[in-house]
Structure formats: C-alpha cells, structure tokens
Design a protein around this motif. Structure first.
Motif, mmCIF file in Angstrom:
data_model
loop_
_atom_site.group_PDB
_atom_site.id
_atom_site.type_symbol
_atom_site.label_atom_id
_atom_site.label_comp_id
_atom_site.label_asym_id
_atom_site.label_seq_id
_atom_site.Cartn_x
_atom_site.Cartn_y
_atom_site.Cartn_z
ATOM 1 N N ALA A 140 0.831 -1.206 0.000
ATOM 2 C CA ALA A 140 0.000 0.000 0.000
ATOM 3 C C ALA A 140 0.871 1.264 0.000
ATOM 4 O O ALA A 140 0.599 2.216 -0.731
ATOM 5 C CB ALA A 140 -0.929 -0.010 1.205
ATOM 6 N N TYR A 141 1.943 1.232 0.792
ATOM 7 C CA TYR A 141 2.824 2.401 0.831
ATOM 8 C C TYR A 141 3.612 2.553 -0.463
ATOM 9 O O TYR A 141 3.918 3.670 -0.892
ATOM 10 C CB TYR A 141 3.756 2.340 2.050
ATOM 11 C CG TYR A 141 3.109 2.996 3.244
ATOM 12 C CD1 TYR A 141 2.990 4.395 3.294
ATOM 13 C CD2 TYR A 141 2.601 2.251 4.298
ATOM 14 C CE1 TYR A 141 2.365 5.007 4.367
ATOM 15 C CE2 TYR A 141 1.979 2.851 5.368
ATOM 16 C CZ TYR A 141 1.867 4.233 5.398
ATOM 17 O OH TYR A 141 1.244 4.845 6.440
ATOM 18 N N ALA A 142 3.916 1.423 -1.094
ATOM 19 C CA ALA A 142 4.586 1.496 -2.397
ATOM 20 C C ALA A 142 3.693 2.242 -3.391
ATOM 21 O O ALA A 142 4.164 3.084 -4.162
ATOM 22 C CB ALA A 142 4.889 0.085 -2.911
ATOM 23 N N TRP A 143 2.422 1.976 -3.322
ATOM 24 C CA TRP A 143 1.483 2.677 -4.196
ATOM 25 C C TRP A 143 1.401 4.160 -3.832
ATOM 26 O O TRP A 143 1.254 5.007 -4.701
ATOM 27 C CB TRP A 143 0.098 2.032 -4.124
ATOM 28 C CG TRP A 143 -0.053 0.939 -5.148
ATOM 29 C CD1 TRP A 143 0.060 -0.396 -4.932
ATOM 30 C CD2 TRP A 143 -0.313 1.114 -6.537
ATOM 31 N NE1 TRP A 143 -0.120 -1.079 -6.107
ATOM 32 C CE2 TRP A 143 -0.348 -0.180 -7.109
ATOM 33 C CE3 TRP A 143 -0.512 2.224 -7.371
ATOM 34 C CZ2 TRP A 143 -0.590 -0.395 -8.463
ATOM 35 C CZ3 TRP A 143 -0.749 2.013 -8.715
ATOM 36 C CH2 TRP A 143 -0.784 0.712 -9.256
ATOM 37 N N ARG A 144 1.480 4.432 -2.534
ATOM 38 C CA ARG A 144 1.435 5.833 -2.121
ATOM 39 C C ARG A 144 2.594 6.603 -2.752
ATOM 40 O O ARG A 144 2.431 7.706 -3.265
ATOM 41 C CB ARG A 144 1.504 5.917 -0.592
ATOM 42 C CG ARG A 144 1.306 7.315 -0.060
ATOM 43 C CD ARG A 144 1.426 7.358 1.451
ATOM 44 N NE ARG A 144 1.497 8.729 1.906
ATOM 45 C CZ ARG A 144 0.428 9.466 2.175
ATOM 46 N NH1 ARG A 144 -0.775 8.946 2.060
ATOM 47 N NH2 ARG A 144 0.558 10.715 2.571
ATOM 48 N N VAL A 145 3.765 5.956 -2.754
ATOM 49 C CA VAL A 145 4.944 6.584 -3.351
ATOM 50 C C VAL A 145 4.745 6.747 -4.864
ATOM 51 O O VAL A 145 5.034 7.783 -5.442
ATOM 52 C CB VAL A 145 6.199 5.735 -3.052
ATOM 53 C CG1 VAL A 145 7.411 6.285 -3.802
ATOM 54 C CG2 VAL A 145 6.452 5.681 -1.557
ATOM 55 N N MET A 146 4.213 5.704 -5.481
ATOM 56 C CA MET A 146 4.037 5.741 -6.939
ATOM 57 C C MET A 146 3.030 6.802 -7.349
ATOM 58 O O MET A 146 3.137 7.419 -8.407
ATOM 59 C CB MET A 146 3.578 4.375 -7.453
ATOM 60 C CG MET A 146 4.652 3.312 -7.360
ATOM 61 S SD MET A 146 4.465 2.056 -8.618
ATOM 62 C CE MET A 146 2.924 1.322 -8.184
ATOM 63 N N LEU A 147 1.993 7.000 -6.496
ATOM 64 C CA LEU A 147 0.920 7.929 -6.854
ATOM 65 C C LEU A 147 1.213 9.361 -6.416
ATOM 66 O O LEU A 147 0.438 10.277 -6.714
ATOM 67 C CB LEU A 147 -0.402 7.476 -6.225
ATOM 68 C CG LEU A 147 -1.031 6.207 -6.816
ATOM 69 C CD1 LEU A 147 -2.112 5.670 -5.899
ATOM 70 C CD2 LEU A 147 -1.589 6.473 -8.206
ATOM 71 N N ALA A 148 2.342 9.543 -5.730
ATOM 72 C CA ALA A 148 2.660 10.884 -5.232
ATOM 73 C C ALA A 148 2.891 11.848 -6.407
ATOM 74 O O ALA A 148 3.041 11.423 -7.551
ATOM 75 C CB ALA A 148 3.916 10.814 -4.357
ATOM 76 N N ASP A 149 2.923 13.156 -6.094
ATOM 77 C CA ASP A 149 3.051 14.184 -7.139
ATOM 78 C C ASP A 149 4.193 13.903 -8.103
ATOM 79 O O ASP A 149 4.027 13.928 -9.313
ATOM 80 C CB ASP A 149 3.275 15.560 -6.477
ATOM 81 C CG ASP A 149 1.951 16.282 -6.303
ATOM 82 O OD1 ASP A 149 0.967 15.798 -6.919
ATOM 83 O OD2 ASP A 149 1.895 17.269 -5.562
ATOM 84 N N GLY A 150 5.397 13.664 -7.527
ATOM 85 C CA GLY A 150 6.542 13.379 -8.389
ATOM 86 C C GLY A 150 6.758 11.891 -8.578
ATOM 87 O O GLY A 150 7.867 11.458 -8.858
ATOM 88 N N GLY A 151 5.720 11.106 -8.378
ATOM 89 C CA GLY A 151 5.861 9.647 -8.385
ATOM 90 C C GLY A 151 5.911 9.047 -9.777
ATOM 91 O O GLY A 151 5.813 9.730 -10.793
ATOM 92 N N LEU A 152 6.043 7.731 -9.767
ATOM 93 C CA LEU A 152 6.224 6.968 -10.994
ATOM 94 C C LEU A 152 5.050 7.146 -11.952
ATOM 95 O O LEU A 152 5.220 7.282 -13.158
ATOM 96 C CB LEU A 152 6.384 5.485 -10.618
ATOM 97 C CG LEU A 152 6.889 4.552 -11.705
ATOM 98 C CD1 LEU A 152 8.331 4.866 -12.040
ATOM 99 C CD2 LEU A 152 6.745 3.104 -11.250
ATOM 100 N N VAL A 153 3.824 7.141 -11.402
ATOM 101 C CA VAL A 153 2.631 7.190 -12.255
ATOM 102 C C VAL A 153 2.590 8.503 -13.031
ATOM 103 O O VAL A 153 2.415 8.517 -14.252
ATOM 104 C CB VAL A 153 1.362 7.007 -11.402
ATOM 105 C CG1 VAL A 153 0.110 7.214 -12.254
ATOM 106 C CG2 VAL A 153 1.352 5.622 -10.764
ATOM 107 N N ASN A 154 2.784 9.600 -12.323
ATOM 108 C CA ASN A 154 2.768 10.901 -13.004
ATOM 109 C C ASN A 154 3.901 11.022 -14.004
ATOM 110 O O ASN A 154 3.733 11.555 -15.103
ATOM 111 C CB ASN A 154 2.870 12.032 -11.969
ATOM 112 C CG ASN A 154 1.515 12.326 -11.359
ATOM 113 O OD1 ASN A 154 0.484 11.978 -11.939
ATOM 114 N ND2 ASN A 154 1.519 12.935 -10.187
ATOM 115 N N TRP A 155 5.063 10.496 -13.612
ATOM 116 C CA TRP A 155 6.231 10.563 -14.496
ATOM 117 C C TRP A 155 5.963 9.805 -15.791
ATOM 118 O O TRP A 155 6.312 10.255 -16.872
ATOM 119 C CB TRP A 155 7.439 9.984 -13.759
ATOM 120 C CG TRP A 155 8.667 9.878 -14.608
ATOM 121 C CD1 TRP A 155 9.536 10.871 -14.926
ATOM 122 C CD2 TRP A 155 9.134 8.696 -15.260
ATOM 123 N NE1 TRP A 155 10.514 10.400 -15.737
ATOM 124 C CE2 TRP A 155 10.309 9.063 -15.961
ATOM 125 C CE3 TRP A 155 8.697 7.377 -15.310
ATOM 126 C CZ2 TRP A 155 11.044 8.151 -16.707
ATOM 127 C CZ3 TRP A 155 9.419 6.464 -16.054
ATOM 128 C CH2 TRP A 155 10.581 6.849 -16.743
#
Lengths: 298, 332
Positions: A140-155
């Motif tokens: 769940a926290y890995a997803w939090r990091v990925m979904l963060a503003d500068g995270g993997l998903v946005n990138w």
C-alpha cells in the motif's frame, strides 16, 4: 489333546485403536473437538462480541462502555445521511474493484489455463501468488509513493499530457484492485482449466467469433468461478480500512469509519454497529450467489 | 470438372521438433464419404483439425470447393465438426445447442427454431429438445452433436472419431445411421477413425495414414484386397505371407482331408497349431510344412464349437485362389 493358545493380551494402544475403529462417532469427536473449539471461541466468539457490543453505548464523559441495551447506534448508522453515503460509497468501491479485477483476471487466467504450455502453468500460479507474500502495508505504501506528485505514475503519464489520479477514491480502487487481483485470477484459472478446450473449438467451428464465444460459452461456464472470486474481492474491499487511509486522501469508507471510532473517537459500540454493515451485505450477497452454484467453487 | 470439396496440397504440420503431418496431397470429391484411417499419432486428426481451422499448418494449402482457406479462422470456413467428446455446451439445452450456429449467423428466431427441430428430428431426437446434454446417453449426445453440425448445412462435415466412445452395439447402429444420413443430405463427410472395420463399412474411399503421411488412397475393396504397402496390408486386416505373396485369412480354405479334391489353384500342407472359436467364425493358426505360420478364417456354417476344437494338431491342406494373392513392397 489340543492346546488352546490365547493371543497375547493386546496392548493399550491397540485397544484404543480397536475402540476407535468400533466407534466412528467417538473418532470424529476426538478429531474435531479442538478445531471446533477454536472456531467457536475465537471466530464466532469475536463475531458475537461484536454484535453484542453494537447494542451498548459509551458514556460521553468517562468514555467507558455502558452495558445497557440500546438501538441508538443502529439508528445513527441507518438514520444519518452521512453514514448512508459512506455505506453506498463503500459498496460502489467494492463493486468497482470487483469489476476491474474480473476484467483484468479473465485474460490472465485464460492465458494460464488455455494458452500457456501445461508444464509452465504451476510456475505461473506461483507468479500470481508471489505478491501475496509481501506485506500488505508495504504494498500500500509502495502505491502511495508511486501515486505521489513526483511519483512513478505521473512521471510515466507526463509524456502523454496526462497525470495520475493522485490520492482519493480512484487511487483506492486502483490499489484495492491490485491487492485482491490474485484472489480473482485463481478461481477463474481453476474454472477455465476445467472447461474442455473442445468447447472453444466447437463455438468457433459453429461460427462464433471471440466475443460471441466469450459471452455464450466462456462466461456462463466460468460464472461460478467468477462469483467465487468476487466473494473475495468484494468482501476484502468492503472491510478494508488501511488502503483508503494511505492512498484515499480525505475519502471515508466503512472500514475507516470503524477504525476511527475504535481509535480517535473511542466509541467501540458505534464501531461495532458500523461493522455489522459489511457483514450483513456479505451475508445477503452469499445467500444470493448460493443459487448460482458458486459456493461449490470455493 | 468442378473443384473438389477438399483439396490438400503439400500440407505439413510440426509441433516443435515433432513432425505430425509431412506433406500431404489429397482430393476429396463432392458428396463423398471419405475416411482417414490410421493408428493414433499417424496425423489423421491433425489433418482434420487443420481443415477445420483449429490448427495452423506449418506449410502447404487447404482449399474448400476451390477457395483457399489455409489462413482463415474456423468461423470463416464452411465446414462443421463433430467432436470426439461431442463438445456439447453443458449449460445449454439440446435445442439451444443445435440452434447455436444459426443464432451466431443471426438467423431469425422462428426460422432457426424450425430448422433446429427439423435437424433433431432427422437424428430421431424430437422429444429431447429441452433436455440438458448431461441428461442424455452417449449415443443421444452423439446424435445431438451431429444435428448441431448438420443444421448449418456445411459444405463438408468433419467427424473426429465420433463413435469411439460408444459400445460396440451402438457403434454398429450409428455406422448405419451415419451412412444413411450422409446419403440423405448429400454433404461430403470426412471421417477420422482408427477402426479399420468402421472405415471399410462406411466409406466411399479411404486414405490410410502412417507416420504423418498417406500410404494409400482407394475404395475399401482396393485398400483391403490390393494394399499398396505392408503397413496398409497389416493395418486394414490380417495378412499371411506365404512364399513371397500375401493372402487374407478368409480367402484360405482349410481342408481336414489332405488327400481330398483341392480347393483353389494354390495349396499348402500344414498342422493346426491353435483353434480360436469366435462365435460366427473360427480362426485356425496353421504351421506350414514348408515353414511359416498362417491364419485362416472359416465361417461356422456347418460346424459347432466342439467340432472345431478337436481339430487342433490335425494335418490339413490349405487351398486358395491365386487371384486373391497380393504383393506388397517390402519395407526396409
């Protein structure tokens, strides 16, 4: 003269074994008493305690539980539009997670059961199970990091002029769908593997294209498996309170209402009353799906 | 001359390193009852599945009525299949199963119901429309599978060992019934079987498969009486090798009085080593005086079991006609 030699007196263990052989009920009782005790005390006991607590209340000043029968908690849960909204929202999230998982799981399960070579199937099943070995919180926290503003998903989405969902209900659905996907794939895989390949050939032979074959043959034949998987994805989503805390932003679902009332609000009876909601929903759901024969798939 | 119903040209199929079918050329005529006969693993089912479109050939072409269908999907080919395990949809009624092909082709409800019921009638299953496949016997399921395929009026009907799962009595009944249906509807039947008797009974022509290739194509009589290879001779019946030529067991007359008048223009003397009584016929295993062992088959027209069993050990003269002899090229 004949010598009668009586057999040597049987030992204690032998006599016990003989007794158990003659008395199948005694055998069954010995076998099941321990697990049944565990089930009754630990499992149903907790459920009963929860139900009982739901009819109590909390003293507003002392914060102590008042063990007096009251329906006030349930009146609040069902009467207050806020909780009705939260309940419906939770149902919607659980339903959406189930649909997303079904849509993702069908092609994967189909590949595993019908396309991949039989020898590689056990490894694919292990691959599907591997994420379950990692701790829930870590994922769940890995997803939090990925979904963060500068995270993997946005990138990853930036080159296309898009951005991720950020934290909120969509993120909650995405993460829950990720977490419970294996529980949908495995029953579908089992169902598809049981379905004879010749049925797919027959549908194509009679003129059915892929879509028609899926709707008219694969879906009805694996429907019990789909329902079995949905029991997992739906109930696990309905009771979840961690994911929505971590990636849900300000969104409230049944799970975190329960959690907040246990913790911050210190209102255990009200939390118990809220918690009966998903239990009731699941009981209704299971009663409905019992007709489909899906319970034999579990 | 019209194009053949099915034309295979240099058809090949490999699964990894294993060659299942190695370069087959075959023409199947319109309206023919054609059998592909061979032991398991000889490639006959693979050829059928390639014609149906379930397997993609490694090389070569498949034409249906002059049209190249090699790369087409099963649903774009004008053929229908009766599967070995019938492949009936268990969640549908018998009627829904038979209607399936028409429904997919968007035939109107009333018309498709009418045609499906008619097809069920033609396989004598009128009263079974609302049953589920699980409520039917093996023979009935077999006939539903047949109706489900025939209702689409395909150019060619492919049958993949459809009688394999039935018991002997039912199988013999279905052989006659299949032949009757084929004559009535006039559709080309392409029938896969490993049962030589089945192929001989039903077919207009037979292709004998071995090791992914065709050994011989011909009428049942040609294949049986004039086998093109030792394999064909052995697979479609028992073959006796006597002095460099072969003779079928039923062509050999067993004469228990070696001094009596001769039967046929060829003779050999021997001793009966074994007598196998099989009801309608008796099989004699005879050790020849010139060496070698042959099997002769006699109908139990005059004798009873007790009579024939007593013949073991007696000297006999075998007689046959030279026209029944055949030679097969010796395999290395």
């Amino acid at each position: 003269m004949t010598v009668v030699t009586s057999p040597p007196a049987p030992g204690f263990r032998r006599r016990v074994a003989a007794l158990l052989h003659r008395r199948p009920r005694l055998r069954l009782a010995l076998l099941l008493s321990a697990p049944l005790a565990w089930l009754l005390i630990a499992y149903l006991g907790a459920l009963a305690a929860m139900l009982l607590t739901a009819f109590w209340s909390t003293d507003t000043f002392t914060g102590n539980i008042v063990k007096q029968f009251t329906l006030q908690n349930f009146k609040d849960v069902f009467g207050d539009p806020v909780y009705r909204t939260i309940a419906l929202r939770s149902l919607g999230v659980a339903a959406l997670v189930t649909v997303v998982d079904a849509v993702l799981a069908y092609p994967m399960a189909f590949f595993m059961a019908k396309v991949a070579r039989p020898r590689s199937r056990p490894f694919l099943v292990i691959a599907i199970l591997t994420p379950l070995w990692a701790a829930y919180l870590v994922k769940a926290y890995a997803w939090r990091v990925m979904l963060a503003d500068g995270g993997l998903v946005n990138w990853a989405l930036k080159p296309f002029g898009l951005s991720g969902p950020g934290y909120g209900l969509p993120a909650t659905v995405v993460v829950l769908a990720y977490l419970w996907l294996p529980y949908m794939i495995l029953p579908l895989y089992a169902g598809l593997e049981r379905m004879p390949d010749s049925l797919l050939d027959a549908s194509g032979d009679l003129g059915g294209r892929t879509g028609r074959t899926f709707r008219s043959v694969v879906l009805p034949m694996t429907f019990p498996s789909l329902v079995a998987g949905s029991i997992f994805t739906f109930s696990l989503s309905l009771g979840d309170y961690i994911t929505v805390k971590i990636v849900g932003g300000k969104s409230q679902l049944i799970g975190n209402v329960v959690y907040d009332n246990i913790g911050a609000a210190n209102n255990l009876p009200f939390a118990a009353a809220v918690a009966t909601l998903p239990v009731m929903v699941m009981l209704i759901y299971i009663a409905a799906v019992r007709r489909t024969g899906a319970l034999e798939e579990l | 001359m019209p194009a053949p119903a099915v034309r295979l040209h240099d058809l090949r199929k490999s699964f990894g390193d294993v060659t299942a079918v190695s370069g087959i050329d075959l023409d199947i005529h319109d309206g023919e009852f054609f059998s592909m006969l061979g032991p398991s693993g000889s490639g006959k089912t693979t050829v059928l599945r390639m014609i149906a479109g379930f397997e993609r050939p490694t090389g070569g072409t498949i034409e249906l009525a002059g049209r190249d269908v090699t790369r087409l999907a099963p649903f774009d080919r004008d053929v229908n299949t009766v599967f070995q395990d019938y492949a009936l949809f268990p969640h549908m009624s018998v009627l829904q199963n038979v209607e399936y092909g028409l429904k997919v082709k968007r035939v109107r409800r009333t018309e498709r119901r009418e045609r499906a019921l008619e097809a069920l009638g033609s396989v004598r299953l009128e009263g079974f429309a609302e049953r589920r496949p699980a409520q039917l016997s093996g023979g009935q399921r077999q006939r539903v599978a047949l109706a489900r395929a025939l209702v689409n009026e395909p150019k060619v009907l492919l049958l993949d060992e459809p009688l394999g799962a039935l018991d002997l009595k039912l199988r013999e009944e279905m052989q006659i019934e299949l032949k009757e249906i084929q004559r009535r509807v006039g559709i080309t039947f392409l029938f896969v079987t490993h049962d030589q008797e089945e192929a001989l009974t039903m077919s207009d022509r037979i292709a004998v498969f071995n090791n992914g290739a065709i050994e011989q194509v011909g009428t049942p009589a040609e294949v049986y009486e004039r086998p093109a290879s030792a394999f064909v001779a052995g697979f479609v019946g028992t073959s006796n090798l006597i002095g460099g030529v072969s003779v079928r067991p039923e062509k050999i007359h067993v004469d228990t009085q070696p001094e009596g008048p001769a039967q046929g223009d060829r003779q050999a003397l021997g001793t009966i080593a074994e007598v196998v009584y099989a009801g309608a016929v008796t099989r004699f295993v005879v050790d020849l005086e010139d060496g070698g062992r042959v099997v002769a088959l006699q109908q139990n027209q005059q004798t009873s079991s007790m009579d024939v069993m007593r013949l073991r050990g007696s000297r006999v003269r075998l007689g046959w006609k030279s026209v029944h002899e055949y030679r097969t090229p010796q395999e290395d």
